[in-house]
Design a protein around this motif. Structure first.
Motif, mmCIF file in Angstrom:
data_model
loop_
_atom_site.group_PDB
_atom_site.id
_atom_site.type_symbol
_atom_site.label_atom_id
_atom_site.label_comp_id
_atom_site.label_asym_id
_atom_site.label_seq_id
_atom_site.Cartn_x
_atom_site.Cartn_y
_atom_site.Cartn_z
ATOM 1 N N ALA A 1 -0.434 -16.922 -6.059
ATOM 2 C CA ALA A 1 -1.270 -15.872 -6.642
ATOM 3 C C ALA A 1 -0.456 -15.027 -7.618
ATOM 4 C CB ALA A 1 -1.843 -14.990 -5.540
ATOM 5 N N MET A 2 0.773 -14.704 -7.226
ATOM 6 C CA MET A 2 1.613 -13.915 -8.120
ATOM 7 C C MET A 2 1.938 -14.701 -9.388
ATOM 8 S SD MET A 2 1.555 -11.300 -6.484
ATOM 9 C CE MET A 2 2.464 -10.102 -7.359
ATOM 10 N N LEU A 3 2.187 -16.002 -9.220
ATOM 11 C CA LEU A 3 2.486 -16.835 -10.388
ATOM 12 C C LEU A 3 1.306 -16.872 -11.341
ATOM 13 C CD1 LEU A 3 4.442 -19.786 -8.817
ATOM 14 C CD2 LEU A 3 5.261 -18.184 -10.530
ATOM 15 N N PHE A 4 0.107 -16.904 -10.747
ATOM 16 C CA PHE A 4 -1.082 -16.920 -11.597
ATOM 17 C C PHE A 4 -1.125 -15.671 -12.460
ATOM 18 C CE2 PHE A 4 -5.518 -15.822 -12.368
ATOM 19 C CZ PHE A 4 -5.934 -16.968 -13.028
ATOM 20 N N ILE A 5 -0.704 -14.543 -11.875
ATOM 21 C CA ILE A 5 -0.702 -13.303 -12.658
ATOM 22 C C ILE A 5 0.282 -13.410 -13.824
ATOM 23 C CG2 ILE A 5 -0.248 -10.821 -12.577
ATOM 24 C CD1 ILE A 5 -1.265 -10.834 -9.739
ATOM 25 N N PHE B 1 0.808 -1.223 0.000
ATOM 26 C CA PHE B 1 0.000 0.000 0.000
ATOM 27 C C PHE B 1 0.842 1.275 0.000
ATOM 28 C CE2 PHE B 1 -2.576 -3.437 1.727
ATOM 29 C CZ PHE B 1 -3.551 -3.459 0.750
ATOM 30 N N PRO B 2 1.783 1.432 0.952
ATOM 31 C CA PRO B 2 2.579 2.669 0.875
ATOM 32 C C PRO B 2 3.472 2.716 -0.357
ATOM 33 C CG PRO B 2 3.412 1.228 2.609
ATOM 34 C CD PRO B 2 2.113 0.639 2.144
ATOM 35 N N LEU B 3 3.878 1.580 -0.845
ATOM 36 C CA LEU B 3 4.820 1.557 -1.967
ATOM 37 C C LEU B 3 4.145 1.067 -3.239
ATOM 38 C CD1 LEU B 3 7.906 -0.008 -0.175
ATOM 39 C CD2 LEU B 3 7.377 2.394 -0.490
ATOM 40 N N PHE B 4 2.852 1.358 -3.384
ATOM 41 C CA PHE B 4 2.099 0.769 -4.485
ATOM 42 C C PHE B 4 2.764 0.931 -5.858
ATOM 43 C CE2 PHE B 4 -1.359 0.598 -7.609
ATOM 44 C CZ PHE B 4 -1.771 -0.701 -7.371
ATOM 45 N N PRO B 5 3.189 2.157 -6.232
ATOM 46 C CA PRO B 5 3.819 2.290 -7.559
ATOM 47 C C PRO B 5 5.075 1.429 -7.672
ATOM 48 C CG PRO B 5 3.376 4.440 -6.605
ATOM 49 C CD PRO B 5 3.132 3.443 -5.538
ATOM 50 N N LEU B 6 5.831 1.364 -6.568
ATOM 51 C CA LEU B 6 7.059 0.568 -6.614
ATOM 52 C C LEU B 6 6.735 -0.914 -6.762
ATOM 53 C CD1 LEU B 6 9.272 2.304 -3.928
ATOM 54 C CD2 LEU B 6 9.162 2.686 -6.371
ATOM 55 N N ALA B 7 5.667 -1.340 -6.099
ATOM 56 C CA ALA B 7 5.293 -2.752 -6.208
ATOM 57 C C ALA B 7 4.939 -3.097 -7.643
ATOM 58 C CB ALA B 7 4.120 -3.052 -5.281
ATOM 59 N N ALA C 1 8.034 -14.223 -8.024
ATOM 60 C CA ALA C 1 6.744 -14.250 -7.338
ATOM 61 C C ALA C 1 6.949 -14.327 -5.830
ATOM 62 C CB ALA C 1 5.925 -15.436 -7.832
ATOM 63 N N ALA C 2 7.919 -15.155 -5.392
ATOM 64 C CA ALA C 2 8.181 -15.297 -3.962
ATOM 65 C C ALA C 2 8.690 -13.981 -3.393
ATOM 66 C CB ALA C 2 9.195 -16.408 -3.731
ATOM 67 N N LEU C 3 9.575 -13.323 -4.147
ATOM 68 C CA LEU C 3 10.105 -12.040 -3.675
ATOM 69 C C LEU C 3 8.989 -11.014 -3.571
ATOM 70 C CD1 LEU C 3 13.548 -11.417 -5.341
ATOM 71 C CD2 LEU C 3 12.995 -11.640 -2.940
ATOM 72 N N ALA C 4 8.095 -11.012 -4.547
ATOM 73 C CA ALA C 4 6.976 -10.073 -4.482
ATOM 74 C C ALA C 4 6.179 -10.329 -3.224
ATOM 75 C CB ALA C 4 6.095 -10.216 -5.716
#
Lengths: 337, 417
Positions: A279-283, A189-195, A248-251
């Motif tokens: 979930a990230m892998l699915f993306i 949330f605080p780093l949304f653009p960075l994420a 994905a794990a790092l995310a």
């Protein structure tokens, strides 16, 4: 004696990480085919074993028994080194990943730096493969991926600086612990653009669609690994998927609170880490089924002219927010750091 | 400083984006294409020469194999040339059936094009969505002619037979359960027109679906807008036809400009592009699918109420009915003559062209009065398009060449012939 026990324990830990990792890679290939299949009104592999669950093994055996053809004009040593160079770092990076609180092979203090270093080394595999094949298609692929990975490494690095500023640590475990207290405290949330920049850079970094110009199926056939066959090809494949899981794990760790439960104290543990990673892998897979491929220069433009400025601006914003202790996310950072 | 030389890249014939057997020799400066040299002839089968040694009616099947994604339109060009020389009247119902199948073929072709174009640019799913709809149209081909691809359905003087009263049904098998088969058969209970009408009802929604995936997609636009721009003047000089010409803002469509069959009785629009780039050509083809859908709907409505013969009653050209043949000596002779010698065309020459999905497909027939052509020349729309590839690709990048091959909708069957 202690040294011996330590060595044996570490080896056991490595096996305990590697074997599931390789199984995950195998089943990620099946999951990819199944997921994309259902997105594309078809069924995907369903012949080998129950509902196609044996498919990854069929693939592995097929590739193992295929001849590794070495092109006459290639540089043999480099040609065979390249797949190893691409797989080894992809696997080695897993050494510092905390699967749950304290569950890491090495709880290194410079964990994040180590991961970045390892994923960067992986590029050499791609570049050397393209160079050693001595084929124009492979060479083009190598050239593209060299330029692309340099560009996205920077954007990714900048995106991670934000995480460092928030957590005040390079230790992945500490980064996760700094996000404790429910999903509202996740850095997403605080780093949304960075994420967002991090994840898209990650997709580019792993040469996945829509950034798969290094392979560019319809343009340069298979890019850097056109000339690879059999197990040598399989190693590239393994590396690509291991890297995908890694990103994905790092995310999950950096932005989604790793093993932390979304509701504070509600059963933290490895299952949350796995769910978030999946979930990230699915993306990743979803992107592949949805988007057309970028052109090489457009990827460069996106990297240099959009992502890097965005990250720099947001780092400044985060810096100010931390300095002036802006709530709700940045107020407690200064004291903790 | 060492001299930097351009290098040549052999693109195809074995290449995922070669659309069959395109061999392109690219002179590249890094990623930028300096010169593109398309090589042809890898799929040359000598169709024109083969036609010279066969009775007229036996060449129809070869026409299917020219542009093998728009089969019936090829046949149409050929039988129209024969009809022009024979001056034979085609019954109204046959004309409507032909128009309907021309438009089915246009949708078939454009779906194939859209899928392949998408795949070239890296959008994988669109390919399979397109094939889902193609399957239903293929079933119409099958219902009417027995073959899914090479139909040989058009005949000089009409079409081979009337539309069937029932659609082929799926049967339960090892791979298809009873329930699945009966679900597949749900839409196939009525006659072919019912099946097709059902398709026509849902097809616009499918096109919307494709458009949500691509039309406003930023990556798709980045990959197609401004790629391969052809000015209207240049498009005319290069001999462009079809969507390639209309994409360059020239409203030229044989269906409107020199209507054949029943196109002048039908209501449809001709979409035209503005900038002449790949994106406009994409939009033109998408709109053409919608318009074809409209035409098919009108044909279905007409065909439902108007019965009649579907091929000329002149048995010197069209075979007599099977039943007649059993009892009638003259019919038997007609049948025998038609299937051994065929029919003879009066001396002379004729050119007939149809608005093929890819452009103007024309057949030029020279007859010396025999039962086979003295010369048959096929004007394939893809040929001038491919010839312009060099001009269109210059200064673009390698990835754009792939997009250009896609936008030109190249099929080698018709180019090499």
């Amino acid at each position: 004696m202690d040294a011996l026990i330590l060595t044996v324990m570490t080896l056991l830990k490595i096996v305990a990480v590697l074997v599931p990792l390789i199984l995950c890679v195998a089943y990620l290939t099946l999951a990819e085919r199944k997921v994309i299949g259902s997105m594309q009104v078809r069924v995907g592999p369903n012949r080998v074993g129950f509902k196609g669950l044996g498919q990854p093994f069929a693939d592995v055996f097929k590739l193992m028994f295929k001849e590794v053809i070495i092109p006459t004009n290639s540089s043999k040593f480099l040609f065979l080194t390249a797949p190893i160079l691409s797989l080894a770092p992809a696997v080695a990076a897993w050494a510092v990943i905390p699967f749950a609180d304290g569950w890491a092979i090495s709880d290194a203090n410079a964990g994040l730096l180590y991961v970045l270093a390892m994923t960067s080394i992986g590029v050499y595999g791609v570049i050397i493969a393209g160079w050693a094949s001595n084929s124009k298609y492979a060479f083009l692929g190598a050239m593209r991926s060299a330029a692309q990975i340099v560009a996205y490494e920077i954007a990714m690095g900048f995106a991670l600086i934000g995480v460092l500023m928030m957590s005040g640590s390079l230790n992945l475990g500490d980064i996760v612990r700094a996000q404790s207290g429910g999903f509202f405290n996740w850095y997403l949330f605080p780093l949304f653009p960075l994420a967002i920049v991090y994840f898209i850079s990650g997709v580019a970094e792993t040469n996945r669609a829509p950034f798969d110009v290094a392979e560019g199926e319809s343009e340069i056939v298979a890019g850097f690994h056109v000339d690879y066959s059999g197990m040598a090809f399989a190693l590239f494949f393994l590396a690509e998927y291991a890297n995908m899981i890694m990103i994905a794990a790092l995310a999950a760790i950096l932005f989604l609170g790793g093993w932390m439960s979304p509701i504070d104290g509600f059963g933290d543990g490895i299952h949350w880490f796995l769910i978030k990673t999946a979930a990230m892998l699915f993306i990743f897979l979803w992107l592949r089924a949805t988007f057309p491929r970028y052109r090489y220069d457009q990827i460069m433009r996106l990297g240099w002219k959009v992502f890097i400025p965005v990250t720099i601006v947001w780092i400044a914003v985060v810096g100010f927010a931390i300095y002036f202790e802006v709530g709700p996310w940045f107020s407690s950072v200064r004291g903790a750091g | 400083m060492p001299e930097i030389r351009n290098y040549t890249l052999n693109f195809g014939p074995q290449h995922p984006a070669a659309h069959g057997v395109l061999r392109l020799v690219l002179e590249m400066d890094g990623e930028v294409v300096e010169r593109a040299d398309p090589h042809i002839g890898l799929l040359h089968r000598g169709t024109e020469k083969l036609a010279e040694s066969k009775p007229y009616n036996q060449t129809i099947g070869y026409m299917d194999r020219l542009d093998y994604v728009s089969m019936m339109c090829n046949e149409h060009g050929y039988v129209m040339a024969i009809e022009k020389l024979l001056e034979v009247e085609v019954p109204k119902r046959a004309q409507y059936i032909r128009t309907m199948f021309d438009e089915i073929t246009r949708i078939l072709n454009h779906l194939m094009w859209l899928g392949a174009h998408g795949l070239d640019i890296g959008a994988m799913s669109i390919f399979l969505y397109c094939f889902r709809e193609r399957e239903d149209l293929m079933d119409c081909y099958e219902a009417v002619s027995g073959a899914r691809l090479h139909a040989t359905y058009y005949r000089p003087g009409g079409v081979a037979r009337d539309l069937p009263d029932r659609m082929p049904q799926y049967e339960a098998s090892r791979f298809t359960s009873k329930a699945a088969a009966s679900k597949l058969n749900d839409k196939r209970q009525g006659n072919m027109l019912d099946f097709l009408e059902d398709f026509v009802q849902r097809f616009p929604k499918c096109v919307d679906e494709y458009e949500t995936l691509l039309t406003d997609n930023r990556i798709w636009k980045q990959r197609t807008v401004g790629i391969g721009v052809v000015t209207p003047e240049r498009a005319l000089q290069l001999g462009f036809t079809g969507p390639m010409l209309r994409g360059s803002n020239i409203e030229w469509d044989l269906r409107k400009k020199q209507p054949y069959e029943v196109y002048d009785e039908l209501d449809f629009d001709i979409p035209v592009g503005v900038n002449g780039d790949s994106y406009d050509r994409y939009l033109v083809r998408i709109e053409e699918m919608r318009q074809s859908n409209r035409i098919i709907k009108q044909c279905i409505d007409w065909l439902r109420v108007n019965e009649g013969p579907t091929i000329t009653e002149d048995h010197k050209i069209a075979p007599p009915r099977r039943a007649e043949m059993k009892g009638d000596m003259e019919s038997l002779i007609h049948h025998f003559k038609l299937f051994t010698e065929g029919f003879c065309l009066p001396e002379g020459e004729a050119y007939a062209a149809v608005e093929h999905p890819k452009g103007e497909f024309g057949c030029f027939l020279v007859s010396d009065g025999a039962n086979k052509p003295y010369r048959l020349k096929v004007r394939a729309p893809g040929f001038p398009h491919l010839a312009s590839l060099d001009e269109m690709a210059r200064g673009h990048m390698l990835s754009d060449v792939v997009a250009l091959i896609g936008t030109q909708d190249i099929v080698f069957g018709e180019i090499d012939r």
